[in-house]
Design a protein around this motif. Structure first.
Motif, PDB file in Angstrom:
ATOM      1  N   UNK A 292      11.350  14.929 -13.584  1.00 19.11           N
ATOM      2  CA  UNK A 292      12.284  15.752 -12.808  1.00 19.11           C
ATOM      3  C   UNK A 292      12.721  16.984 -13.592  1.00 19.11           C
ATOM      4  N   UNK A 293      12.892  16.825 -14.892  1.00 14.41           N
ATOM      5  CA  UNK A 293      13.310  17.976 -15.705  1.00 14.41           C
ATOM      6  C   UNK A 293      12.240  19.055 -15.702  1.00 14.41           C
ATOM      7  N   UNK A 294      10.975  18.636 -15.782  1.00 15.54           N
ATOM      8  CA  UNK A 294       9.875  19.598 -15.722  1.00 15.54           C
ATOM      9  C   UNK A 294       9.862  20.294 -14.366  1.00 15.54           C
ATOM     10  N   UNK A 295      10.134  19.537 -13.298  1.00 14.97           N
ATOM     11  CA  UNK A 295      10.160  20.125 -11.953  1.00 14.97           C
ATOM     12  C   UNK A 295      11.287  21.144 -11.821  1.00 14.97           C
ATOM     13  N   UNK A 296      12.461  20.810 -12.342  1.00 16.77           N
ATOM     14  CA  UNK A 296      13.571  21.762 -12.300  1.00 16.77           C
ATOM     15  C   UNK A 296      13.260  23.001 -13.126  1.00 16.77           C
ATOM     16  N   UNK A 297      12.541  22.804 -14.211  1.00 18.21           N
ATOM     17  CA  UNK A 297      12.178  23.927 -15.056  1.00 18.21           C
ATOM     18  C   UNK A 297      11.268  24.920 -14.368  1.00 18.21           C
ATOM     19  N   UNK A 298      10.570  24.458 -13.330  1.00 17.80           N
ATOM     20  CA  UNK A 298       9.722  25.351 -12.542  1.00 17.80           C
ATOM     21  C   UNK A 298      10.526  26.160 -11.528  1.00 17.80           C
ATOM     22  N   UNK A 299      11.808  25.870 -11.431  1.00 24.38           N
ATOM     23  CA  UNK A 299      12.637  26.576 -10.464  1.00 24.38           C
ATOM     24  C   UNK A 299      12.581  25.970  -9.080  1.00 24.38           C
ATOM     25  N   UNK A 300      12.104  24.745  -8.976  1.00 25.96           N
ATOM     26  CA  UNK A 300      11.966  24.107  -7.677  1.00 25.96           C
ATOM     27  C   UNK A 300      13.297  23.557  -7.194  1.00 25.96           C
ATOM     28  N   UNK A 301      13.382  23.359  -5.897  1.00 22.83           N
ATOM     29  CA  UNK A 301      14.564  22.786  -5.265  1.00 22.83           C
ATOM     30  C   UNK A 301      14.122  21.637  -4.364  1.00 22.83           C
ATOM     31  N   UNK A 302      15.100  20.923  -3.830  1.00 21.08           N
ATOM     32  CA  UNK A 302      14.859  19.789  -2.923  1.00 21.08           C
ATOM     33  C   UNK A 302      13.894  18.780  -3.547  1.00 21.08           C
ATOM     34  N   UNK A 303      14.327  18.223  -4.677  1.00 27.20           N
ATOM     35  CA  UNK A 303      13.493  17.272  -5.403  1.00 27.20           C
ATOM     36  C   UNK A 303      13.678  15.856  -4.863  1.00 27.20           C
TER      37      UNK A 303
ATOM     38  N   UNK B  35      12.750   2.068 -18.036  1.00 25.88           N
ATOM     39  CA  UNK B  35      13.816   1.859 -17.053  1.00 25.88           C
ATOM     40  C   UNK B  35      15.008   2.756 -17.338  1.00 25.88           C
ATOM     41  N   UNK B  36      15.485   2.751 -18.576  1.00 27.03           N
ATOM     42  CA  UNK B  36      16.677   3.531 -18.910  1.00 27.03           C
ATOM     43  C   UNK B  36      16.387   5.034 -18.881  1.00 27.03           C
ATOM     44  N   UNK B  37      15.204   5.432 -19.321  1.00 28.97           N
ATOM     45  CA  UNK B  37      14.847   6.852 -19.278  1.00 28.97           C
ATOM     46  C   UNK B  37      14.756   7.349 -17.838  1.00 28.97           C
ATOM     47  N   UNK B  38      14.213   6.521 -16.952  1.00 28.93           N
ATOM     48  CA  UNK B  38      14.089   6.913 -15.547  1.00 28.93           C
ATOM     49  C   UNK B  38      15.440   7.037 -14.868  1.00 28.93           C
ATOM     50  N   UNK B  39      16.406   6.219 -15.287  1.00 28.16           N
ATOM     51  CA  UNK B  39      17.748   6.352 -14.706  1.00 28.16           C
ATOM     52  C   UNK B  39      18.316   7.736 -15.014  1.00 28.16           C
ATOM     53  N   UNK B  40      18.115   8.172 -16.253  1.00 27.62           N
ATOM     54  CA  UNK B  40      18.632   9.494 -16.643  1.00 27.62           C
ATOM     55  C   UNK B  40      17.873  10.610 -15.925  1.00 27.62           C
ATOM     56  N   UNK B  41      16.552  10.475 -15.840  1.00 30.85           N
ATOM     57  CA  UNK B  41      15.743  11.502 -15.179  1.00 30.85           C
ATOM     58  C   UNK B  41      16.059  11.576 -13.690  1.00 30.85           C
ATOM     59  N   UNK B  42      16.381  10.440 -13.098  1.00 21.10           N
ATOM     60  CA  UNK B  42      16.693  10.415 -11.678  1.00 21.10           C
ATOM     61  C   UNK B  42      17.936  11.197 -11.327  1.00 21.10           C
ATOM     62  N   UNK B  43      18.840  11.388 -12.301  1.00 16.92           N
ATOM     63  CA  UNK B  43      20.064  12.151 -12.050  1.00 16.92           C
ATOM     64  C   UNK B  43      19.764  13.615 -11.729  1.00 16.92           C
ATOM     65  N   UNK B  44      18.585  14.095 -12.118  1.00 16.89           N
ATOM     66  CA  UNK B  44      18.213  15.488 -11.866  1.00 16.89           C
ATOM     67  C   UNK B  44      17.555  15.670 -10.497  1.00 16.89           C
ATOM     68  N   UNK B  45      17.274  14.586  -9.799  1.00 18.66           N
ATOM     69  CA  UNK B  45      16.659  14.672  -8.467  1.00 18.66           C
ATOM     70  C   UNK B  45      17.738  14.689  -7.394  1.00 18.66           C
ATOM     71  N   UNK B  46      17.393  15.205  -6.238  1.00 20.62           N
ATOM     72  CA  UNK B  46      18.308  15.185  -5.102  1.00 20.62           C
ATOM     73  C   UNK B  46      18.282  13.842  -4.391  1.00 20.62           C
ATOM     74  N   UNK B  47      17.099  13.249  -4.321  1.00 27.47           N
ATOM     75  CA  UNK B  47      16.909  11.928  -3.720  1.00 27.47           C
ATOM     76  C   UNK B  47      15.956  11.149  -4.620  1.00 27.47           C
TER      77      UNK B  47
ATOM     78  N   UNK C 225      16.334  13.710   5.127  1.00 23.87           N
ATOM     79  CA  UNK C 225      16.637  14.586   6.268  1.00 23.87           C
ATOM     80  C   UNK C 225      17.830  15.486   5.946  1.00 23.87           C
ATOM     81  N   UNK C 226      18.840  14.898   5.336  1.00 20.97           N
ATOM     82  CA  UNK C 226      20.021  15.684   4.982  1.00 20.97           C
ATOM     83  C   UNK C 226      19.661  16.753   3.956  1.00 20.97           C
ATOM     84  N   UNK C 227      18.779  16.409   3.008  1.00 25.54           N
ATOM     85  CA  UNK C 227      18.360  17.369   1.987  1.00 25.54           C
ATOM     86  C   UNK C 227      17.649  18.553   2.609  1.00 25.54           C
ATOM     87  N   UNK C 228      16.767  18.291   3.549  1.00 26.00           N
ATOM     88  CA  UNK C 228      16.017  19.372   4.188  1.00 26.00           C
ATOM     89  C   UNK C 228      16.927  20.244   5.050  1.00 26.00           C
ATOM     90  N   UNK C 229      17.888  19.609   5.717  1.00 29.69           N
ATOM     91  CA  UNK C 229      18.807  20.359   6.558  1.00 29.69           C
ATOM     92  C   UNK C 229      18.209  20.619   7.933  1.00 29.69           C
TER      93      UNK C 229
END
Length: 305
Positions: A203-214, A247-259, A295-299
């Motif tokens: 997720x951090x790499x994805x955010x680094x690309x400037x992406x949204x709606x992760x 498991x623990x690393x994924x919990x932290x990485x998941x905080x950077x995702x929208x869903x 659905x809520x994320x997409x709007x």
């Protein structure tokens, strides 16, 4: 990140799908894609590592989730795949495996562990190449119908590498080369391995690309569940330690995702390729359960379902 970015996933409408690693549990990604297509959720791009890179690359090539499911099922049930030594290496899927099944699994693990100490890997590169070439057609990343970014790690420098162009097979191989189990892949002068050793959910790499709606797919759900007897041999302890770290690393990485979509894969070893239909169904069910959030994320303005 090492490679320059000229076509970031998620630059347009739709979601950016972040597909995490998890060995053969990665077949759950097929179910995720099936559910997204069923609900007509537009996918703007994919960022994947290891099994997520494998399934993402295959999906971006074959064109539909249903075609991907047929491809995966046929491949996993094929005689060629059955002969490659993966089957029986992971945890036995049944609750009461036979004595011969337990013996065979133990012997395979012992041989693999000995190979780790004497060679660069337990399985060698041929087995992984067989899987990648069987599921991903040849081509270049930049020519795929969807923007795809593939994460790996430079084993010498420790730097994370994000590949968004160049030969597809070598990128997927590098991202899937779990240290100790498969040898590093040399690409652009670097020795690359599975990014899961530092970041199994990119997720951090994805955010680094400037992406949204992760929308991230985390395959580590259920990893901390443990049989009553606990790990009994060195290989079990090694795999258990890896599960806890992931498991623990994924919990932290998941905080950077929208869903975050978490398929129920409780008790399943990442080296267990059995019952692929069950794994695919777990991904589909988890995605449908998360659909209100997606659905809520997409709007309403961009939702096409």
């Amino acid at each position: 990140m090492h490679d320059s970015v000229n076509r970031p996933p998620g630059a347009g409408g739709g979601i950016t799908l972040v597909l995490g690693g998890g060995g053969f549990k990665g077949m759950a990604h097929v179910g995720v894609l099936l559910a997204l297509e069923q609900e007509q959720v537009p996918i703007a791009g994919i960022v994947g590592t290891s099994a997520g890179a494998l399934m993402g690359a295959s999906y971006a090539q074959v064109g539909s989730a249903e075609e991907l499911r047929e491809l995966v099922l046929a491949f996993v049930h094929s005689d060629g795949f059955q002969s490659k030594g993966f089957v029986g290496f992971g945890g036995a899927p049944s609750s009461a495996p036979s004595f011969m099944s337990r013996l065979l699994t133990g012997l395979k693990r012992q041989v693999a562990l000995e190979r780790m100490f004497r060679r660069s890997s337990a399985f060698g590169g041929a087995a992984l190449r067989y899987v990648v070439h069987g599921l991903v057609p040849a081509g270049k990343i930049e020519d795929l119908r969807l923007p795809l970014s593939i994460a790996a790690v430079d084993i010498d420098s420790g730097e994370e590498v994000l590949m968004i162009e160049g030969e597809l097979h070598s990128a997927v191989l590098a991202s899937s080369s779990v240290p100790g189990f498969f040898p590093p892949v040399v690409r652009d002068g670097r020795q690359l391995v599975d990014a899961g050793i530092v970041n199994n959910l990119p997720t951090r790499a994805a955010r680094g690309l400037g992406t949204t709606r992760l929308v991230a797919v985390d395959l580590s759900a259920g990893m901390l569940e443990q049989a009553d007897s606990g790990p009994s041999v060195g290989m079990d302890l090694l795999l258990r330690a890896q599960d806890i770290s992931t498991f623990h690393a994924n919990r932290r990485a998941g905080d950077l995702a929208d869903v975050v979509v978490c398929p129920d894969l409780s008790g399943r070893d990442w080296l267990d390729p059995s019952d692929p239909s069950h794994v695919i169904a777990a991904g589909e069910q988890a995605t449908l359960a998360a659909m209100p959030q997606i659905r809520e994320l997409l709007g309403s303005a961009t939702w096409s379902g």
